[in-house]
Design a protein around this motif. Structure first.
Motif, PDB file in Angstrom:
ATOM      1  N   TYR A   1       0.809  -1.224   0.000  1.00 14.48           N
ATOM      2  CA  TYR A   1       0.000   0.000   0.000  1.00 14.48           C
ATOM      3  C   TYR A   1       0.844   1.277   0.000  1.00 14.48           C
ATOM      4  O   TYR A   1       0.582   2.197  -0.806  1.00 14.48           O
ATOM      5  CB  TYR A   1      -0.993  -0.019   1.163  1.00 14.48           C
ATOM      6  CG  TYR A   1      -2.140  -0.984   0.933  1.00 14.48           C
ATOM      7  CD1 TYR A   1      -3.040  -0.778  -0.101  1.00 14.48           C
ATOM      8  CD2 TYR A   1      -2.307  -2.110   1.725  1.00 14.48           C
ATOM      9  CE1 TYR A   1      -4.088  -1.664  -0.335  1.00 14.48           C
ATOM     10  CE2 TYR A   1      -3.342  -3.011   1.504  1.00 14.48           C
ATOM     11  CZ  TYR A   1      -4.235  -2.780   0.472  1.00 14.48           C
ATOM     12  OH  TYR A   1      -5.267  -3.669   0.242  1.00 14.48           O
ATOM     13  N   PRO A   2       1.864   1.416   0.848  1.00 16.49           N
ATOM     14  CA  PRO A   2       2.675   2.643   0.764  1.00 16.49           C
ATOM     15  C   PRO A   2       3.444   2.763  -0.550  1.00 16.49           C
ATOM     16  O   PRO A   2       3.660   3.872  -1.049  1.00 16.49           O
ATOM     17  CB  PRO A   2       3.622   2.535   1.965  1.00 16.49           C
ATOM     18  CG  PRO A   2       3.593   1.113   2.388  1.00 16.49           C
ATOM     19  CD  PRO A   2       2.258   0.590   2.020  1.00 16.49           C
ATOM     20  N   LEU A   3       3.848   1.625  -1.133  1.00 20.29           N
ATOM     21  CA  LEU A   3       4.522   1.665  -2.427  1.00 20.29           C
ATOM     22  C   LEU A   3       3.577   2.126  -3.528  1.00 20.29           C
ATOM     23  O   LEU A   3       3.965   2.883  -4.428  1.00 20.29           O
ATOM     24  CB  LEU A   3       5.082   0.287  -2.773  1.00 20.29           C
ATOM     25  CG  LEU A   3       6.479  -0.070  -2.262  1.00 20.29           C
ATOM     26  CD1 LEU A   3       6.819  -1.506  -2.634  1.00 20.29           C
ATOM     27  CD2 LEU A   3       7.529   0.882  -2.825  1.00 20.29           C
ATOM     28  N   ILE A   4       2.341   1.666  -3.467  1.00 20.33           N
ATOM     29  CA  ILE A   4       1.338   2.082  -4.450  1.00 20.33           C
ATOM     30  C   ILE A   4       1.141   3.595  -4.380  1.00 20.33           C
ATOM     31  O   ILE A   4       1.108   4.288  -5.412  1.00 20.33           O
ATOM     32  CB  ILE A   4       0.010   1.337  -4.214  1.00 20.33           C
ATOM     33  CG1 ILE A   4       0.189  -0.168  -4.484  1.00 20.33           C
ATOM     34  CG2 ILE A   4      -1.101   1.907  -5.096  1.00 20.33           C
ATOM     35  CD1 ILE A   4      -0.948  -1.032  -3.978  1.00 20.33           C
ATOM     36  N   ASP A   5       1.028   4.123  -3.163  1.00 24.03           N
ATOM     37  CA  ASP A   5       0.855   5.566  -2.996  1.00 24.03           C
ATOM     38  C   ASP A   5       2.060   6.327  -3.563  1.00 24.03           C
ATOM     39  O   ASP A   5       1.907   7.345  -4.251  1.00 24.03           O
ATOM     40  CB  ASP A   5       0.676   5.911  -1.518  1.00 24.03           C
ATOM     41  CG  ASP A   5      -0.644   5.404  -0.948  1.00 24.03           C
ATOM     42  OD1 ASP A   5      -1.577   5.151  -1.746  1.00 24.03           O
ATOM     43  OD2 ASP A   5      -0.725   5.256   0.286  1.00 24.03           O
ATOM     44  N   ALA A   6       3.267   5.831  -3.273  1.00 25.78           N
ATOM     45  CA  ALA A   6       4.470   6.514  -3.743  1.00 25.78           C
ATOM     46  C   ALA A   6       4.605   6.433  -5.264  1.00 25.78           C
ATOM     47  O   ALA A   6       5.020   7.410  -5.911  1.00 25.78           O
ATOM     48  CB  ALA A   6       5.702   5.905  -3.070  1.00 25.78           C
ATOM     49  N   ALA A   7       4.269   5.280  -5.837  1.00 28.53           N
ATOM     50  CA  ALA A   7       4.340   5.132  -7.291  1.00 28.53           C
ATOM     51  C   ALA A   7       3.362   6.068  -7.986  1.00 28.53           C
ATOM     52  O   ALA A   7       3.676   6.676  -9.020  1.00 28.53           O
ATOM     53  CB  ALA A   7       4.061   3.681  -7.681  1.00 28.53           C
TER      54      ALA A   7
ATOM     55  N   TYR B   1      -7.234  -1.279  -5.205  1.00 30.65           N
ATOM     56  CA  TYR B   1      -6.596  -0.069  -4.687  1.00 30.65           C
ATOM     57  C   TYR B   1      -5.689   0.550  -5.756  1.00 30.65           C
ATOM     58  O   TYR B   1      -5.645   1.779  -5.920  1.00 30.65           O
ATOM     59  CB  TYR B   1      -5.784  -0.403  -3.434  1.00 30.65           C
ATOM     60  CG  TYR B   1      -5.262   0.805  -2.697  1.00 30.65           C
ATOM     61  CD1 TYR B   1      -6.095   1.573  -1.890  1.00 30.65           C
ATOM     62  CD2 TYR B   1      -3.923   1.184  -2.810  1.00 30.65           C
ATOM     63  CE1 TYR B   1      -5.606   2.686  -1.210  1.00 30.65           C
ATOM     64  CE2 TYR B   1      -3.429   2.289  -2.137  1.00 30.65           C
ATOM     65  CZ  TYR B   1      -4.279   3.033  -1.339  1.00 30.65           C
ATOM     66  OH  TYR B   1      -3.804   4.143  -0.673  1.00 30.65           O
ATOM     67  N   ILE B   2      -4.993  -0.300  -6.492  1.00 29.92           N
ATOM     68  CA  ILE B   2      -4.143   0.191  -7.584  1.00 29.92           C
ATOM     69  C   ILE B   2      -4.991   0.908  -8.626  1.00 29.92           C
ATOM     70  O   ILE B   2      -4.664   2.017  -9.078  1.00 29.92           O
ATOM     71  CB  ILE B   2      -3.358  -0.977  -8.218  1.00 29.92           C
ATOM     72  CG1 ILE B   2      -2.359  -1.561  -7.212  1.00 29.92           C
ATOM     73  CG2 ILE B   2      -2.634  -0.531  -9.485  1.00 29.92           C
ATOM     74  CD1 ILE B   2      -1.742  -2.882  -7.636  1.00 29.92           C
ATOM     75  N   ARG B   3      -6.129   0.304  -8.984  1.00 26.28           N
ATOM     76  CA  ARG B   3      -7.004   0.931  -9.978  1.00 26.28           C
ATOM     77  C   ARG B   3      -7.626   2.219  -9.442  1.00 26.28           C
ATOM     78  O   ARG B   3      -7.788   3.204 -10.182  1.00 26.28           O
ATOM     79  CB  ARG B   3      -8.091  -0.046 -10.425  1.00 26.28           C
ATOM     80  CG  ARG B   3      -7.565  -1.138 -11.347  1.00 26.28           C
ATOM     81  CD  ARG B   3      -8.667  -1.833 -12.115  1.00 26.28           C
ATOM     82  NE  ARG B   3      -8.107  -2.833 -13.024  1.00 26.28           N
ATOM     83  CZ  ARG B   3      -7.722  -2.583 -14.275  1.00 26.28           C
ATOM     84  NH1 ARG B   3      -7.823  -1.357 -14.746  1.00 26.28           N
ATOM     85  NH2 ARG B   3      -7.236  -3.543 -15.039  1.00 26.28           N
ATOM     86  N   ASP B   4      -7.974   2.230  -8.168  1.00 33.32           N
ATOM     87  CA  ASP B   4      -8.532   3.447  -7.569  1.00 33.32           C
ATOM     88  C   ASP B   4      -7.536   4.597  -7.622  1.00 33.32           C
ATOM     89  O   ASP B   4      -7.935   5.773  -7.634  1.00 33.32           O
ATOM     90  CB  ASP B   4      -8.944   3.182  -6.115  1.00 33.32           C
ATOM     91  CG  ASP B   4     -10.170   2.282  -6.006  1.00 33.32           C
ATOM     92  OD1 ASP B   4     -10.869   2.119  -7.024  1.00 33.32           O
ATOM     93  OD2 ASP B   4     -10.400   1.725  -4.912  1.00 33.32           O
TER      94      ASP B   4
END
Length: 703
Positions: free
Chosen positions: A330-336, A380-383
């Motif tokens: 989840y934090p990596l997704i936000d950073a990406a 979450y990635i798609r959101d």
């Protein structure tokens, strides 16, 4: 005697049918045919259109060693017909020849492609007789007289190009003189028969584990280059040697001597050789690679990925290292997302509770790593506005996979000597088996339909060797059948899911071939985890792969500074960005540089997809202190420049570009490194005072 003389797309093609009704390919090149250049003693004797070796037939003459010359019935094939037509791709030549004794007919195909000086070539063999014939070798392209242009001796003008390849040391180009290759003529340059072959070979299912399936021949006196690639995802062989005072080039797929391949061709059956491509240009290697790049784009499956060039984040390299969990993602997704990535890929490990290497094969999500399943993370990635992806290795099954006992039998796997083939605690699945393909289809369908996956990193980390004995005339025949079945399966996947992006990965870049890359839109180039070395692989990658297909890791380190981040980013910015690294853990300045780099990339990627590569400082070696890659478009060029160590200054020739009007540094925006465009000498001078510095330049061209 009859002669067919063709000039198409800058290529001169001359075929002669002799008074004995033998088809002779006299010329294929970028300059006109000059018959006076033929060897005065042997003339056209060795200029056969194809080589075809069948079991049980004599090979006469002074043929020494394992050279693929005077093959039987190849040496006595007779001309039947010549077809010259046009299709949607360009001009198409088909030359049919036959042998009465064996009943074999061969059709030599030459497909020209409008807009590039490259021809696709292959051979189709048909058994028109009443007896089974066993094929041992079939050439896909055969050309004699490759030395004949110019007045200098062949030793003084010819250079053979080979692209060496290895895990973490991919794409190392070397040129060899005939003397280096052991093919130098004995003084005083009078021909003698030899047994020496300069051969480049791959055996097995990693098509590029030692060499990229390509090569070149430069004539430094005349200023021409032949370039070729073998478009096969398995065993292949090309060779250069001498016959009757001339040099020849042979390109082929699997063969009996090199790769344990033979094929029983029953009456009425036909066999098609692997395809290859051959280009001929007036110019040097980078001119030839430019033409090959255009050709690769023409043969590739049409897809939106190679038009859009989206930025991919993958959590593996210098990041999670195959140990993903929902908590880490989840934090990596936000950073990406914050950095500007457009795809987010969860790499290896998502399907196993712990050590997973020898248990792979079910491809069900680990509830220990992802307690709520994979779908919430995908959602979450798609959101966040990105497309989710996962790692997969569909061609193997671990020896401890539950499916081995529950569902499979020997027909699922490669076998030799009655036993299953092991490699690194995995079995090789055989895609000729309908149950194997159904299993693979089920995995893909589940990932796409249930989890919403839009990207698959398709890895492959074993080497099953020469092939399988099941349902095959030889081990190599089984391997070839599997490889073609796998390509057919890939085609069916893209028919169902045309927008699905699948990355071709084989322990990095060990299957860089255009059988695969005519399907896949993107290619992993390396598992190299040292960014200081990766610039060499990145710079050389357009030799083997179109820039828009060449995926390069960039991974800011957990401990580093802004120049480390810039160097890392520029590794990928003229190709395809595979962003990684602990983006959630680096400081704001360095994350801002990642974001800035991705923004610059998004502005220039429309040019990358149509540009051709050039190398102002020559191709790179890991020992080079300065490395440079350029891409030339319609009205501008881009040049990536890296300094590892050595001198602080470098002059970069721009002759390849014609007239240049302006140079600007487009990344990073804080550039403090002096540079100057010298119009008279057409050179870009740069000074990087600090080691391990890189900059990206835009060069404006005169229209």
């Amino acid at each position: 005697m009859k002669k067919y003389e063709i000039y198409e797309n800058g290529i001169y093609f001359v075929l002669e049918v002799t008074d004995e009704n033998e088809p002779k390919l006299l010329h294929f090149g970028a300059v006109p045919y000059d018959e006076s250049r033929l060897h005065e003693r042997s003339g056209k004797l060795a200029f056969r259109l194809l080589e075809l070796q069948v079991s049980g037939y004599d090979r006469p003459g002074e043929r020494h060693g394992n050279k693929y010359i005077v093959t039987a019935p190849g040496y006595k094939m007779k001309f039947r017909s010549f077809s010259d037509t046009n299709n949607s791709l360009g001009r198409k030549l088909e030359i049919s020849s036959f042998d009465d004794e064996t009943g074999l007919c061969a059709v030599s195909h030459f497909q020209f492609y409008t807009g590039t000086s490259v021809v696709r070539s292959w051979t189709e063999v048909i058994n028109e007789g009443d007896k089974t014939q066993t094929l041992e070798y079939v050439s896909s392209f055969s050309l004699t007289g490759i030395e004949k242009e110019g007045l200098l001796s062949q030793d003084d003008k010819l250079m053979i190009g080979v692209c060496h390849n290895s895990w973490q040391r991919e794409l190392q180009w070397r040129e060899y003189s005939l003397s280096d290759a052991g093919l130098a003529m004995a003084q005083p340059y009078e021909w003698q028969h030899s047994s020496k072959v300069f051969g480049v070979t791959n055996v097995g299912n990693w098509s590029a584990k030692e060499f990229i399936p390509m090569g070149s021949l430069r004539n430094t006196e005349v200023g021409t280059t032949l370039i070729w690639q073998i478009e096969h995802n398995g065993s292949w062989h090309w060779e250069i040697s001498d016959e009757e005072g001339s040099l020849y080039l042979q390109l082929a797929g699997p063969s009996e001597i090199e790769s344990h391949w033979s094929k029983d061709l029953k009456p009425g059956e036909r066999f098609e050789s692997v395809k290859c491509a051959v280009g001929a240009v007036r110019g040097d290697l980078q001119t030839a690679v430019g033409e090959l790049t255009k050709y690769r784009r023409l043969i590739r499956r049409k897809n939106t990925d190679n038009k859009r060039l989206p930025v991919i984040f993958n959590d593996y390299m210098n990041c999670l290292w195959g140990d993903p969990t929902a908590e880490k993602e989840y934090p990596l997704i936000d950073a990406a997302k914050k950095a500007g990535c457009e795809y987010f890929v969860i790499d290896a490990g998502w399907y196993a509770d712990g050590f997973w290497w020898d248990e792979v094969g079910e491809w069900e999500v680990s509830k220990k790593r992802f307690p709520d399943g994979l779908k919430p993370v995908m959602d979450y990635i798609r959101d966040k506005g990105m497309i989710p992806g996962v790692w997969l290795e569909i061609e193997v099954m671990g020896i401890k996979c539950p499916l081995v006992e529950e569902k499979t039998d020997d027909s699922w796997f490669f076998t030799r000597h009655g036993k299953r083939v092991f490699d690194r605690s995995r079995y090789q699945l055989d895609f000729r088996n309908p149950e194997v393909r159904a299993h693979a289809d089920g995995v893909i369908d589940r990932l796409v339909r249930e989890y919403g996956v839009g990207y698959i990193k398709m890895d492959y980390n074993i080497e099953p060797g020469i092939g399988t004995e099941q349902n095959a005339d030889s081990y190599g025949d089984g391997l070839l059948g599997h490889e073609r079945a796998y390509l057919d399966w890939l085609d069916s996947v893209f028919e169902r899911y045309p927008e699905l992006v699948i990355e071709n990965c084989s322990s990095g870049g060990l299957r860089m071939d255009y059988a695969m890359l005519s399907r896949y839109s993107i290619q992993s180039t390396s598992d190299q985890d040292d960014y200081k070395k990766y610039c060499t692989i990145a710079a050389n990658s357009p030799l083997a792969v179109c820039p828009e297909q060449s995926a390069i890791w960039c991974y800011p380190m957990s401990q580093g500074d802004r120049e480390e981040t810039v160097f890392n980013m520029i590794n990928a910015m003229l190709l395809r960005i595979h962003q990684s690294g602990h983006l959630a853990n680096i400081d704001d300045e360095r994350l801002s540089l990642v974001k800035q780099g991705l923004e610059v990339y998004k502005r220039i990627r429309k040019d990358i997809r149509e540009a051709v590569p050039f190398w102002p400082l020559g191709l790179s070696d890991f020992a080079d202190n300065w490395v440079c890659l350029g891409l030339k478009g319609k009205d501008c060029a881009y040049i990536a420049v890296w300094r590892r160590e050595g001198s602080e200054t470098c002059e970069i020739p721009l002759d390849f570009l014609g007239e240049v009007t302006k140079a600007s540094c487009i990344y990073p925006d804080f550039n403090e490194c002096p540079f100057e465009l010298n119009h008279a000498s057409r050179k870009l001078s740069v000074r990087f005072e600090r080691p391990f510095t890189a900059r990206l330049f835009r060069i404006s061209l005169e229209k």
